[in-house]
Design an enzyme around this catalytic site. Structure first.
Site, mmCIF file in Angstrom:
data_model
loop_
_atom_site.group_PDB
_atom_site.id
_atom_site.type_symbol
_atom_site.label_atom_id
_atom_site.label_comp_id
_atom_site.label_asym_id
_atom_site.label_seq_id
_atom_site.Cartn_x
_atom_site.Cartn_y
_atom_site.Cartn_z
ATOM 1 N N SER A 156 14.929 54.443 60.318
ATOM 2 C CA SER A 156 14.768 53.475 59.367
ATOM 3 C C SER A 156 15.214 53.911 57.966
ATOM 4 O O SER A 156 14.868 54.824 57.633
ATOM 5 C CB SER A 156 13.381 52.760 59.256
ATOM 6 N N GLU A 191 14.243 31.419 70.124
ATOM 7 C CA GLU A 191 14.687 30.996 68.654
ATOM 8 C C GLU A 191 16.091 31.744 68.550
ATOM 9 O O GLU A 191 16.101 32.827 68.356
ATOM 10 C CB GLU A 191 13.854 31.296 67.663
ATOM 11 N N GLY A 226 20.509 31.740 67.428
ATOM 12 C CA GLY A 226 21.296 31.702 66.415
ATOM 13 C C GLY A 226 21.759 30.461 65.999
ATOM 14 O O GLY A 226 21.369 29.353 66.419
ATOM 15 N N CYS A 284 19.025 32.728 60.563
ATOM 16 C CA CYS A 284 19.383 31.964 61.486
ATOM 17 C C CYS A 284 19.925 30.559 61.042
ATOM 18 O O CYS A 284 20.794 30.050 61.609
ATOM 19 C CB CYS A 284 18.501 31.802 62.504
ATOM 20 N N GLU A 343 28.862 33.008 64.323
ATOM 21 C CA GLU A 343 27.799 33.279 63.502
ATOM 22 C C GLU A 343 28.021 34.605 62.609
ATOM 23 O O GLU A 343 27.799 35.704 63.356
ATOM 24 C CB GLU A 343 26.184 33.328 64.166
ATOM 25 N N GLY A 362 18.468 27.459 71.146
ATOM 26 C CA GLY A 362 17.463 27.875 71.587
ATOM 27 C C GLY A 362 16.589 26.859 72.479
ATOM 28 O O GLY A 362 17.161 25.714 72.641
HETATM 29 P P1 NDP Z 1 19.335 40.662 68.541
HETATM 30 O O1 NDP Z 1 19.445 39.531 69.751
HETATM 31 O O2 NDP Z 1 20.009 41.800 68.905
HETATM 32 O O3 NDP Z 1 17.905 41.248 68.826
HETATM 33 C C1 NDP Z 1 16.879 40.543 68.451
HETATM 34 C C2 NDP Z 1 15.693 41.545 69.141
HETATM 35 O O4 NDP Z 1 15.824 41.477 70.676
HETATM 36 C C3 NDP Z 1 15.380 42.816 68.732
HETATM 37 O O5 NDP Z 1 13.992 43.238 68.714
HETATM 38 C C4 NDP Z 1 16.225 43.762 69.654
HETATM 39 O O6 NDP Z 1 15.950 45.190 69.763
HETATM 40 C C5 NDP Z 1 15.868 42.912 71.164
HETATM 41 N N1 NDP Z 1 16.547 42.973 72.336
HETATM 42 C C6 NDP Z 1 18.091 43.586 72.343
HETATM 43 N N2 NDP Z 1 18.413 43.480 73.408
HETATM 44 C C7 NDP Z 1 17.261 43.265 74.340
HETATM 45 C C8 NDP Z 1 17.288 43.088 75.826
HETATM 46 N N3 NDP Z 1 18.412 43.192 76.618
HETATM 47 N N4 NDP Z 1 16.007 42.539 76.260
HETATM 48 C C9 NDP Z 1 15.128 42.364 75.313
HETATM 49 N N5 NDP Z 1 15.083 42.700 74.047
HETATM 50 C C10 NDP Z 1 16.256 42.945 73.482
HETATM 51 O O7 NDP Z 1 19.363 39.885 67.440
HETATM 52 P P2 NDP Z 1 19.275 40.650 65.823
HETATM 53 O O8 NDP Z 1 18.157 41.645 65.788
HETATM 54 O O9 NDP Z 1 20.611 41.021 65.718
HETATM 55 O O10 NDP Z 1 19.143 39.335 65.080
HETATM 56 C C11 NDP Z 1 20.052 38.368 64.453
HETATM 57 C C12 NDP Z 1 20.125 37.217 65.445
HETATM 58 O O11 NDP Z 1 18.509 36.628 65.308
HETATM 59 C C13 NDP Z 1 20.791 36.049 64.714
HETATM 60 O O12 NDP Z 1 21.562 35.519 65.975
HETATM 61 C C14 NDP Z 1 19.848 35.170 64.447
HETATM 62 O O13 NDP Z 1 20.489 33.940 64.308
HETATM 63 C C15 NDP Z 1 18.795 35.281 65.221
HETATM 64 N N6 NDP Z 1 17.447 34.625 64.458
HETATM 65 C C16 NDP Z 1 17.139 33.509 64.968
HETATM 66 C C17 NDP Z 1 16.286 32.839 64.433
HETATM 67 C C18 NDP Z 1 15.499 31.557 64.833
HETATM 68 O O14 NDP Z 1 14.532 31.354 64.777
HETATM 69 N N7 NDP Z 1 16.341 30.537 65.586
HETATM 70 C C19 NDP Z 1 15.549 33.421 63.246
HETATM 71 C C20 NDP Z 1 15.853 34.814 62.941
HETATM 72 C C21 NDP Z 1 17.184 35.338 63.593
HETATM 73 P P3 NDP Z 1 16.833 46.151 69.041
HETATM 74 O O15 NDP Z 1 16.742 45.919 67.780
HETATM 75 O O16 NDP Z 1 16.173 47.422 69.595
HETATM 76 O O17 NDP Z 1 18.102 45.996 69.681
#
Ligand code: NDP
Length: 502
Positions: A28, A254, A256, A288, A389, A462
């Protein structure tokens, strides 16, 4: 004045014990200057399995299973109080982990405390129903815990999104295992410390930082996990939905967004400019619900855009802990590179750069992952910059002629998360708001939230809703119970009970 707190140690909270994870290390960094916050050993598959195993015992233990709602609510109130008492510490850790301004992380911590308090109060006041019988019996519809569940969260607002999963999951009587994003693994450890201090029975909550492809994957596919609530990107969400279908597991997704903001010519333009800026540039656009496609009615397009550009240039881009900062660094250098790619592609597609479009210059910015608030124009709604996005401080402005035109353009997108409408005409606001395909519509405001109001998306944004009283039900399984009141054998077989056949 921001106090410095120690960052959490290299220990995960797994199955009620603090110990080092057995998985790969996660680093981190502080996005404002690139310094290393902590190297944390992530969870391994064995750690996940151990957490699931203990969670199964804990969730079925009468010490938890037998609690009445008001008794379960007691834990949530204590967690809420614990968060409220630790707001400064949580805000510090979260700002170090994500680079967000300290003002924003304080607000997120307070919102997490509010989420636990609301879910506790909602739980205490929820009622099961006695449904109308069609015979001589009583019919009940009751709600029961699902069992062992998981929350997978992104890096953009960790403590708030963690709370939105953990609070209703526990309120519903489940165990929950939380996997945060690898770029922001620290703040969930603060939450774990508070949950432990609140006396929650061991095993009901574990933190499992670690790679999505390993830890997340194991949580989604493990037979014992009965629900996954995921917040993150659409493609990862789609993969989770597919795997959930294989085992008929409940999911909430939830995802993008590419949300439209619409400014009609009759709007209060100052109010609209401020709302548009807050909607897309706060949280450095890493939201998001960012209002990243702006539609302005042609009659006021030039005047509005000029005002918007001038105001955007005055935004204070700066250090996460500097008082008055409005636009803090992006989470990570890799993410800034992606934002830069989006802008580069848009310019190559013929977009016109109205402001921003690069990194700020000066010594204070050199080591951080800063990016200037950026406004683009001159492309149509079909351009990639209007479809993808960006998740950064990048706005694209488009003109429109009338209501029908803007509704068609706003809905012509894969996503359907949110929408903003600025107009003085409330009947029009209602009409357009109803016609837009989105989970949330803001009228003459943007990015307002209440834990009491359901939130979620449609289309590629979503599935399912979080928050609100029903947010607890989404973590429960409904059971129907028929209780016979006749105390007579069923007439269909009653004859057969007579031995002589008379
Ligand atoms: P990701 O989808 O890359 O990651 C989200 C989470 O999923 C992380 O903890 C990640 O772990 C995990 N993850 C990744 N791959 C897998 C897998 N194969 N199986 C299970 N879990 C997995 O998104 P970001 O972290 O980049 O976040 C940004 C995205 O989140 C944007 O698209 C945004 O729009 C969306 N978002 C939506 C919201 C909503 O309420 N609609 C609110 C906030 C964000 P790791 O970090 O280790 O890869």
């Amino acid at each position: 004045m921001v106090s410095a707190y120690d960052l959490p140690a290299d220990q995960l909270y797994i199955a009620g014990e603090w110990r080092q994870g057995r998985g790969a290390p996660i680093r981190s960094h502080f996005p404002a200057d690139g310094t290393l916050n902590r190297t944390l050993h992530g969870a391994s598959v064995e750690d996940v399995d151990l957490a699931i195993d203990r969670a199964q015992s804990a969730v079925n233990d009468p010490a938890w299973r037998g609690l009445r709602p008001h008794e379960r609510a007691g834990y949530l109130y204590r967690i809420s109080n614990g968060i409220s008492e630790a707001v400064e510490r949580i805000a510090f850790v979260q700002s170090r982990d994500t680079g967000k301004t300290i003002a924003e992380t304080r607000a997120l911590a307070m919102s997490a405390a509010g989420t636990f308090r609301y879910m506790a109060a909602a739980l205490e006041t929820m009622e099961d129903t006695l449904t109308p019988p069609r015979g001589d019996y009583l019919t009940f519809s009751v709600h029961e815990p699902l069992g062992v569940t998981a929350g997978i969260t992104p890096w953009n607002s960790p403590i708030a999104s963690d709370a939105q999963k953990v609070a209703p999951a526990l309120a519903a009587g489940n165990a929950i295992l939380l996997k945060p994003a690898s770029w922001s693994p620290l703040v969930c450890l603060e939450l774990a410390r508070i949950i432990e201090a609140a006396g929650l029975p061991k095993g009901l909550f574990s933190t499992l930082p670690g790679a999505g492809s390993i830890v997340g994957e194991r949580l989604v596919t493990h037979a014992a996990i009965r629900k996954v609530s995921f917040t993150g990107g659409t493609e990862v969400g789609r993969g989770i939905a597919r795997k959930a279908a294989e085992k008929f597991m409940a999911v909430s997704l939830e995802l993008g967004g590419k949300s439209p903001t619409i400014v009609f010519a009759d709007a209060d333009l100052d109010l609209a400019v401020a709302g548009v800026m807050f909607g897309v540039f706060s949280s450095t656009g890493q939201s998001c619900i960012a209002g990243s496609r702006l539609f302005v009615q042609r009659r006021v397009y030039d005047a509005f855009t000029a005002k918007l550009i001038a105001a955007t240039k005055r935004l204070r881009v700066g250090h996460s802990f500097k008082a008055g900062t409005q636009v803090a660094p992006l989470i990570h250098a890799d993410h800034r590179a992606e934002v830069e790619d989006h802008v580069r592609r848009a310019l190559a597609e013929g977009a016109e750069l109205l402001t921003g479009g690069g990194r700020p210059t000066g010594e204070e910015y050199d080591a951080g992952t800063y990016y200037l608030p950026t406004i683009l124009a001159g492309v149509s709604n079909t351009a990639r910059i209007c479809r993808d996005e960006v998740f950064g401080p990048v706005l694209v402005v488009l003109p429109f002629d009338d209501e029908a035109d803007v509704i068609a353009q706003a809905n012509d997108n894969e996503y359907g998360l949110a929408c903003g409408i600025y107009t003085a005409d409330f009947t029009r606001a209602w009409r357009v708001g109803r016609a837009i395909e989105a989970g949330t519509v803001w009228i003459n405001t943007y990015k307002q939230f209440s834990i009491a109001t359901p939130f979620g998306g449609v289309k590629e944004s979503g599935l399912g809703r979080e928050k609100g009283r029903e947010g607890i039900r989404a973590w429960m399984s409904q059971k129907s119970i028929y209780l016979d009141m006749s105390q007579r054998p069923h007439p269909w077989a009653a004859d057969c009970l007579k031995e002589d056949g008379a």
